[in-house]
Scaffold this motif. Sequence first.
Motif, mmCIF file in Angstrom:
data_model
loop_
_atom_site.group_PDB
_atom_site.id
_atom_site.type_symbol
_atom_site.label_atom_id
_atom_site.label_comp_id
_atom_site.label_asym_id
_atom_site.label_seq_id
_atom_site.Cartn_x
_atom_site.Cartn_y
_atom_site.Cartn_z
ATOM 1 N N LYS A 45 10.857 -61.126 5.134
ATOM 2 C CA LYS A 45 11.364 -59.925 4.740
ATOM 3 C C LYS A 45 11.542 -59.076 6.045
ATOM 4 O O LYS A 45 9.616 -57.960 6.045
ATOM 5 C CB LYS A 45 11.103 -59.380 3.916
ATOM 6 C CG LYS A 45 11.596 -58.404 2.665
ATOM 7 C CD LYS A 45 13.132 -57.938 2.540
ATOM 8 C CE LYS A 45 13.864 -57.026 2.138
ATOM 9 N NZ LYS A 45 15.346 -57.161 2.348
ATOM 10 N N VAL A 46 11.947 -57.779 6.799
ATOM 11 C CA VAL A 46 11.532 -57.234 6.987
ATOM 12 C C VAL A 46 11.973 -55.899 7.317
ATOM 13 O O VAL A 46 13.881 -55.634 6.917
ATOM 14 C CB VAL A 46 12.779 -57.527 9.271
ATOM 15 C CG1 VAL A 46 11.086 -56.263 9.830
ATOM 16 C CG2 VAL A 46 11.863 -58.878 9.292
ATOM 17 N N SER A 78 4.037 -53.736 14.775
ATOM 18 C CA SER A 78 4.936 -53.241 15.745
ATOM 19 C C SER A 78 5.848 -54.668 16.705
ATOM 20 O O SER A 78 6.600 -54.697 17.519
ATOM 21 C CB SER A 78 4.603 -52.509 16.965
ATOM 22 O OG SER A 78 3.398 -53.465 17.769
ATOM 23 N N GLY A 79 4.779 -55.625 16.080
ATOM 24 C CA GLY A 79 5.796 -57.111 17.234
ATOM 25 C C GLY A 79 4.762 -58.539 16.654
ATOM 26 O O GLY A 79 5.170 -59.051 16.104
ATOM 27 N N ASN A 80 4.133 -58.292 17.893
ATOM 28 C CA ASN A 80 3.076 -59.268 18.068
ATOM 29 C C ASN A 80 2.854 -60.025 16.429
ATOM 30 O O ASN A 80 3.079 -61.089 16.239
ATOM 31 C CB ASN A 80 2.001 -59.567 19.032
ATOM 32 C CG ASN A 80 2.612 -60.013 20.248
ATOM 33 O OD1 ASN A 80 3.508 -60.463 20.966
ATOM 34 N ND2 ASN A 80 2.048 -58.971 21.360
ATOM 35 N N PHE A 88 12.966 -61.600 15.893
ATOM 36 C CA PHE A 88 12.227 -62.714 16.271
ATOM 37 C C PHE A 88 11.190 -63.499 15.456
ATOM 38 O O PHE A 88 11.065 -64.228 14.880
ATOM 39 C CB PHE A 88 11.251 -62.510 16.775
ATOM 40 C CG PHE A 88 10.231 -63.368 17.861
ATOM 41 C CD1 PHE A 88 10.765 -65.426 17.554
ATOM 42 C CD2 PHE A 88 8.632 -63.198 18.093
ATOM 43 C CE1 PHE A 88 9.130 -65.711 17.917
ATOM 44 C CE2 PHE A 88 7.772 -64.138 18.327
ATOM 45 C CZ PHE A 88 8.195 -65.421 17.912
ATOM 46 N N VAL A 89 10.924 -62.089 14.544
ATOM 47 C CA VAL A 89 10.303 -62.083 13.040
ATOM 48 C C VAL A 89 11.075 -62.511 12.136
ATOM 49 O O VAL A 89 10.808 -63.197 11.137
ATOM 50 C CB VAL A 89 9.305 -60.844 12.425
ATOM 51 C CG1 VAL A 89 9.368 -60.525 11.830
ATOM 52 C CG2 VAL A 89 8.506 -59.563 13.789
ATOM 53 N N ARG A 90 12.702 -62.429 11.832
ATOM 54 C CA ARG A 90 13.268 -62.621 10.848
ATOM 55 C C ARG A 90 13.686 -64.149 10.957
ATOM 56 O O ARG A 90 14.175 -64.875 9.803
ATOM 57 C CB ARG A 90 14.526 -61.735 11.242
ATOM 58 C CG ARG A 90 14.476 -59.948 10.454
ATOM 59 C CD ARG A 90 15.544 -59.529 10.440
ATOM 60 N NE ARG A 90 15.594 -58.383 10.028
ATOM 61 C CZ ARG A 90 15.226 -56.995 10.293
ATOM 62 N NH1 ARG A 90 15.191 -57.159 12.273
ATOM 63 N NH2 ARG A 90 15.692 -55.997 9.980
ATOM 64 N N SER A 91 13.743 -64.663 12.199
ATOM 65 C CA SER A 91 13.517 -65.788 12.271
ATOM 66 C C SER A 91 12.916 -66.810 11.549
ATOM 67 O O SER A 91 13.765 -68.308 11.571
ATOM 68 C CB SER A 91 13.377 -66.063 13.721
ATOM 69 O OG SER A 91 12.749 -66.614 14.497
ATOM 70 N N ALA A 118 4.885 -63.642 10.472
ATOM 71 C CA ALA A 118 5.601 -64.371 9.370
ATOM 72 C C ALA A 118 5.929 -66.160 9.481
ATOM 73 O O ALA A 118 6.011 -66.848 8.530
ATOM 74 C CB ALA A 118 6.942 -63.926 9.768
ATOM 75 N N ALA A 119 5.305 -66.546 10.715
ATOM 76 C CA ALA A 119 5.290 -68.138 10.760
ATOM 77 C C ALA A 119 4.181 -68.813 10.327
ATOM 78 O O ALA A 119 4.439 -69.692 10.062
ATOM 79 C CB ALA A 119 4.816 -68.221 12.681
#
Length: 395
Positions: free
Chosen positions: A171-172, A131-133, A164-167, A139-140
């Motif tokens: 692939k989201v 869901s986020g973190n 933030f994830v896409r940065s 991804a990073a």
Amino acid sequence: MNARPSLAVAQRSLGDPSLSYPLLPPLTRGCPETSTPSVAYPLEVDYDYARVPGDLFAQAPLPDIARWSPLLPPLAAPTLGEGGTPLLEFDGVYVKDESRNPTWSHKDRLNRVTVSAAVTTGAPGVVVASSGNHGASAAAYAARAGLPAVVLASAESPPVVQTFVRSYGAKVLTVPADKRWPLLREIVDELGYHPVSNQSVTHTGHPYGPEGYKTIAYELFAQLGRVPAAVFTPTGYGELVYGVWKGFAELLRLGVAAGTPAIFTCEPAAGGPTARALATGEPAVIVPAGRSAAYAILCDVGGHRGVRAVRDSGGQALLVSDDAMRAAQRELALRGVWQELSGAAGLAAFRSLGRAFDGPVVCVATSSGFKDLGVGEHRTEVLENPTWRDAIHSP
């Protein structure tokens, strides 16, 4: 200073500690012998503790968790500088600020270890349901290791977090929450991607994940100069709380510390599978989850790790309301620490418990407030004719 070799030797079942499996590949779908259709038992990493260097906990710090590499699985992925987060004292309680990690959450400790497993096994990529973190962190670290990442995000996650994830080039795929885990299993089976989040009926997650989290315990011992009396930890699936507990248990086992703290899980009152499992005596349960703004730790699926940490430490499973978390969030912000609502659950639970302890109390604060729901939506009024008086009277 170079990191020392890993002393990891096997994976051990939490369903039956007498069962062990080779260190590789990571058994990401739980213990194959003890798991049932209704309960999946996680595995943990075992080490050759007799060979742990005597000066491991006295050495000069490294700029990442590789400082503790003998007690971690092999760290094949490059670091982003995770770990070494500050311990702050506010009115007699200590706050371990995990928002100071590279992607601003505790998940960086886990993903340094789990993405390393992807590199070690030669996986073509990494996949995570988050869901986020967790998604941002995976991804990073995948990007740092040169691996593609697929993040399965729930439709309810904040748009700013998905950006933030896409940065990081991931692939989201935004899908309904109940479709994330089945899709993750398909991606693992069809594409060979390495999963760094759960695939099982009750939560097992990655067997290496809590190994990254246990470095929080090592740091707390070094920062306090002793073992705390109690640790309050925001709790979703229980990986973080088990990692912290295991770290202190290892300090005791190695003769570095004389005892261990009581571990308190801190869950939103709208969910609380760890609290339910402890109350009913079950190894892990699934509960109906209501609504809470603490989306990062709102879980209906529980896992055995959190149950074990509370039982083995003599701690307690606590449920906290959104109002209590908001009060704790404001308290932290007024001291200069901006946490997302979920990250304030530890302090909220400690304040709500109202209990004195014979020794230091630590509340783990897990992630930056910018990841909260609604961040960036508020628009402030423009003062057309500002004066110095506005600096006193404006909110």
